[in-house]
Design a protein around this motif. Structure first.
Motif, PDB file in Angstrom:
ATOM      1  N   ARG A   1      -5.875   2.141   0.102  1.00 58.44           N
ATOM      2  CA  ARG A   1      -4.484   1.873  -0.864  1.00 58.44           C
ATOM      3  C   ARG A   1      -3.109   1.928  -0.273  1.00 58.44           C
ATOM      4  NH1 ARG A   1      -6.800   3.779  -4.614  1.00 58.44           N
ATOM      5  NH2 ARG A   1      -7.163   1.889  -6.371  1.00 58.44           N
ATOM      6  N   LEU A   2      -3.391   3.654   0.192  1.00 55.31           N
ATOM      7  CA  LEU A   2      -1.902   4.452   1.318  1.00 55.31           C
ATOM      8  C   LEU A   2      -1.633   3.218   1.775  1.00 55.31           C
ATOM      9  CD1 LEU A   2      -2.735   8.078   0.715  1.00 55.31           C
ATOM     10  CD2 LEU A   2      -0.963   6.345  -0.947  1.00 55.31           C
ATOM     11  N   ALA A   3      -1.956   3.250   3.023  1.00 60.10           N
ATOM     12  CA  ALA A   3      -1.913   2.227   4.328  1.00 60.10           C
ATOM     13  C   ALA A   3      -1.336   1.287   3.960  1.00 60.10           C
ATOM     14  CB  ALA A   3      -3.114   1.338   5.553  1.00 60.10           C
ATOM     15  N   ILE A   4      -2.141  -0.105   2.796  1.00 59.01           N
ATOM     16  CA  ILE A   4      -1.573  -1.329   2.421  1.00 59.01           C
ATOM     17  C   ILE A   4       0.084  -0.929   1.483  1.00 59.01           C
ATOM     18  CG2 ILE A   4      -1.465  -3.018   0.391  1.00 59.01           C
ATOM     19  CD1 ILE A   4      -4.717  -2.426   1.062  1.00 59.01           C
ATOM     20  N   THR A   5       0.354   0.525   0.597  1.00 61.47           N
ATOM     21  CA  THR A   5       1.089   0.519   0.179  1.00 61.47           C
ATOM     22  C   THR A   5       1.735   0.908   1.436  1.00 61.47           C
ATOM     23  OG1 THR A   5       0.285   1.914  -1.881  1.00 61.47           O
ATOM     24  CG2 THR A   5       2.721   2.345  -0.839  1.00 61.47           C
ATOM     25  N   LYS A   6       1.648   1.884   2.251  1.00 62.44           N
ATOM     26  CA  LYS A   6       3.470   1.604   3.600  1.00 62.44           C
ATOM     27  C   LYS A   6       2.936   0.652   4.246  1.00 62.44           C
ATOM     28  CE  LYS A   6       3.477   4.644   8.003  1.00 62.44           C
ATOM     29  NZ  LYS A   6       2.602   5.905   8.082  1.00 62.44           N
TER      30      LYS A   6
ATOM     31  N   GLY B   1       3.432  -2.503   2.884  1.00 58.85           N
ATOM     32  CA  GLY B   1       4.071  -3.253   2.220  1.00 58.85           C
ATOM     33  C   GLY B   1       3.015  -4.973   1.989  1.00 58.85           C
ATOM     34  N   SER B   2       2.250  -5.183   2.470  1.00 56.04           N
ATOM     35  CA  SER B   2       1.220  -6.667   1.990  1.00 56.04           C
ATOM     36  C   SER B   2      -0.115  -6.256   2.517  1.00 56.04           C
ATOM     37  CB  SER B   2       2.252  -7.574   3.078  1.00 56.04           C
ATOM     38  OG  SER B   2       1.402  -9.101   3.051  1.00 56.04           O
ATOM     39  N   PRO B   3      -0.867  -6.621   2.208  1.00 54.31           N
ATOM     40  CA  PRO B   3      -2.586  -7.097   2.259  1.00 54.31           C
ATOM     41  C   PRO B   3      -2.592  -8.651   3.070  1.00 54.31           C
ATOM     42  CG  PRO B   3      -1.939  -7.727   0.106  1.00 54.31           C
ATOM     43  CD  PRO B   3      -0.679  -7.060   0.237  1.00 54.31           C
ATOM     44  N   GLU B   4      -1.805  -8.993   3.444  1.00 55.67           N
ATOM     45  CA  GLU B   4      -1.709 -10.365   4.033  1.00 55.67           C
ATOM     46  C   GLU B   4      -2.727 -10.481   5.193  1.00 55.67           C
ATOM     47  OE1 GLU B   4       1.180 -13.228   3.328  1.00 55.67           O
ATOM     48  OE2 GLU B   4       1.729 -12.856   1.499  1.00 55.67           O
ATOM     49  N   LYS B   5      -1.621  -9.885   6.089  1.00 55.99           N
ATOM     50  CA  LYS B   5      -2.454  -9.194   8.207  1.00 55.99           C
ATOM     51  C   LYS B   5      -3.027  -7.664   7.749  1.00 55.99           C
ATOM     52  CE  LYS B   5       1.293 -11.614   9.939  1.00 55.99           C
ATOM     53  NZ  LYS B   5       2.017 -11.580  10.836  1.00 55.99           N
TER      54      LYS B   5
END
Length: 611
Positions: free
Chosen positions: A450-455, A457-461
């Motif tokens: 979750r923190l990595a996605i926040t950093k 900025g997008s879960p697309e890649k």
């Protein structure tokens, strides 16, 4: 040997001769015949060995050949034992196997009763059930043999009382004054082996009992036999109708016992009766087509389709892809790769043989398993994905087992995980707690993702997200986290994961449905295969059961470990072993059966003990 086994699995070699040790490793579902040469040393091992055939559920046969000289091998087996208790156990197991060989009644019933399962009706399938019943009043002969055994004191095997009946004056008989018995010489009308066969029949019907004394086998009259002797009139004898064994019939009149001649029919007797001559020709052509396809791609024929599927093709003779797709055993992969070849051969040969194609009436006589209900299966989800989800969710198989399930060449576990996640996204029911535990997706890892996605900025890649995470976090964990978020279950599954990555409160963790054991430091490969309680590390064999307790101390359930556990206690149940090693019941039973077959442990009243 490996090359020979490979050619056998691929149907290039039709017959394989192997030792018992190698034969136990044959895992081929469409073996039609197993020939066991020689009396087995125990029914436990014979049950496993005979089970090598017919694993696809189609008619198969197991033949057991033996001769009386096989029954003298007990001393050879006892030579391997290290204690008197072990020798006695070996002897008793061998006696049960001998009794099975000489049985004149239903073989299946005897096996089921031996393993603790009662059955009141005969199987109507074994050689004794299918053979013409040959019963006769054996009261006079039984009275002579039972009386002679009792007169000799029940301290001998069958040979000495039979010698007395036959009128022998051997040293043992003279020294014990058995030549003075009134029964001496009364049984000269029958050869020795006939009397031995009668003794086996009386043993099977509980008129005699066999015990072991210091590794010597002694035959004595049972309570049932004593009741017969006490109620029998010594002139005529009380009626005692017993079924004659094959050996007794052969000894009384050579050629009186019918024998089956000819080779093996590839379809089995019941299937052959339902197939016409033209259908048999079509079946053989389809077998050859399957064989050629398997050779072209380097796999086993049964990996393309099973024998039952070929039988359905012969009966229904589909001429279109749509009709073939409705036959049980046909999936999307088969349709896309092989359907055109089979349809072409079916239509062409059916025309030559004047057989009707698309025979819908044949479907009534074929046991077809209905296709899965589409309530939770959108049309966009293919058969392969649904099958993977069903094996995982309904049959509780692990990712690793699904990857190898009925495949000559296994697929990757990552592919299995991807299929199941696709099914979840399309609306199939999921046990996310079990899925995350098997994958190794812990609360801490979910928080890191979750923190990595926040950093990012997008879960697309996925690649940028992966680069922000530790090495132990796999792409499958990221995909699972995103799938759970996508179906709107993040709060329920990861409700105790704080968004800042700090440790969750202890009380919050109690409501978590994911984490049972903290294994976040272990390699992802150690998390898979845990649906049945096992942890598989790398390439280690699946027979090793492992667990991690509160102190992270690993306990491996090998044969030595289980033997040590049983030796340290006064009787251990199967449930105790499963609980101690956190293993699956099936795999624990396999190890215990191996120890029992090797006469290292024995089972009494549901508990295992060391010999």
């Amino acid at each position: 040997m490996v090359c020979l086994y490979r050619s056998f699995v691929r149907d290039e070699t039709l017959v394989m001769v192997a030792t018992i040790a190698f034969g136990m490793g044959i895992d081929k579902p469409d073996v039609r015949c197993v020939i066991h040469y020689g009396c087995p040393k125990s029914l436990e091992s014979y049950y496993q060995e005979s089970g090598r055939c017919g694993r696809d559920g189609l008619p198969s046969v197991c033949w057991l050949y033996y001769q009386r000289s096989d029954f003298t091998k007990a001393d050879f087996y006892c030579a391997e034992a290290k204690s008197t208790t072990q020798k006695k156990a070996i002897m008793e197991s061998f006696m049960a196997a001998q009794k099975y060989c000489l049985l004149a009644t239903c073989h299946r019933n005897f096996l089921l009763q031996y393993f603790g399962e009662e059955r009141t009706t005969d199987c109507c399938n074994c050689d004794n059930c299918t053979r013409t019943k040959n019963e006769r009043d054996l009261s006079k002969e039984s009275f002579l043999l039972l009386s002679c055994i009792r007169s000799c004191g029940g301290r001998w095997g069958l040979n000495l009382p039979i010698d007395v009946l036959r009128g022998s004056r051997g040293k043992k008989i003279v020294d014990n004054n058995f030549d003075k018995l009134p029964l001496h010489g009364r049984g000269k009308d029958y050869p020795p082996n006939w009397w031995k066969a009668l003794g086996s029949v009386l043993l099977a019907n509980d008129y005699l009992k066999e015990t072991v004394r210091d590794t010597f086998r002694c035959v004595s009259v049972s309570p049932n036999g004593n009741r017969f002797l006490s109620s029998a009139d010594k002139v005529d004898g009380a009626p005692l109708f017993l079924q004659l064994s094959a050996e007794m019939i052969d000894l009384e009149g050579p050629g009186s016992l019918p024998h089956n001649e000819g080779g093996l029919n590839p379809l089995g007797p019941s299937e052959s009766e339902r197939f016409s001559e033209d259908e048999l020709k079509l079946y053989q052509v389809l077998v050859n087509v399957r064989m050629q396809l398997a050779q072209d791609i380097g796999t086993a024929p049964y990996a393309i389709c099973g024998d039952q599927t070929l039988r359905n093709f012969v009966k229904m003779r589909p001429s279109t892809t749509a009709r073939m797709a409705n036959i049980d055993g046909v999936n999307q992969h088969f349709i896309s790769r092989y359907s055109s070849v089979f349809i072409q051969n079916i239509t062409q040969l059916a025309k030559e043989l004047n057989l009707q194609v698309d025979d819908s009436s044949a479907g009534e006589s074929i046991a077809v398993v209905p296709k899965p209900a589409q309530n939770n299966l959108p049309r966009s989800l293919g058969d392969s994905k649904f099958c993977s989800w069903e094996l995982w969710h309904k049959m509780k198989l692990s990712f690793q087992k699904i990857a190898h399930f009925r495949r000559a060449v296994p697929i990757k576990e990552q592919t299995v995980i991807s299929y199941i996640l696709d099914a979840a996204r399309d609306g199939c029911e999921m046990n996310w707690s079990r899925f995350c535990e098997e994958l190794g997706l812990t609360l801490e890892i979910a928080s890191q993702i979750r923190l990595a996605i926040t950093k990012v900025g997008s879960p697309e890649k996925l690649k940028p997200i992966k680069e922000e995470l530790p090495e132990n976090v796999t792409y499958e964990m990221i995909k699972t986290f995103l799938t759970i978020e996508g179906v709107g279950l993040s709060e329920q599954v990861f409700r105790s994961v704080p968004t800042d990555g700090s440790e969750a409160d202890e009380n919050d963790n109690q409501g978590c449905s994911v984490l049972t054991v903290d294994v976040c430091d272990a390699s992802p490969s150690t998390k898979r295969g845990q649906t049945d309680g096992t942890l598989i590390y790398g390439d280690e064999p699946a027979s090793k059961l492992q667990k991690i307790d509160e102190q992270d101390v690993k306990s491996t359930a090998t044969e030595d470990a289980i033997l040590e556990m049983v030796a340290g206690r006064d009787g251990v149940s199967l449930e105790d072993v499963v609980k101690h090693f956190n293993g699956s019941k099936r795999e624990c039973v396999e190890i215990l059966d191996s120890l029992e077959c090797n006469f290292l442990v024995y089972k009494r009243n549901g508990s295992y003990m060391v010999l």
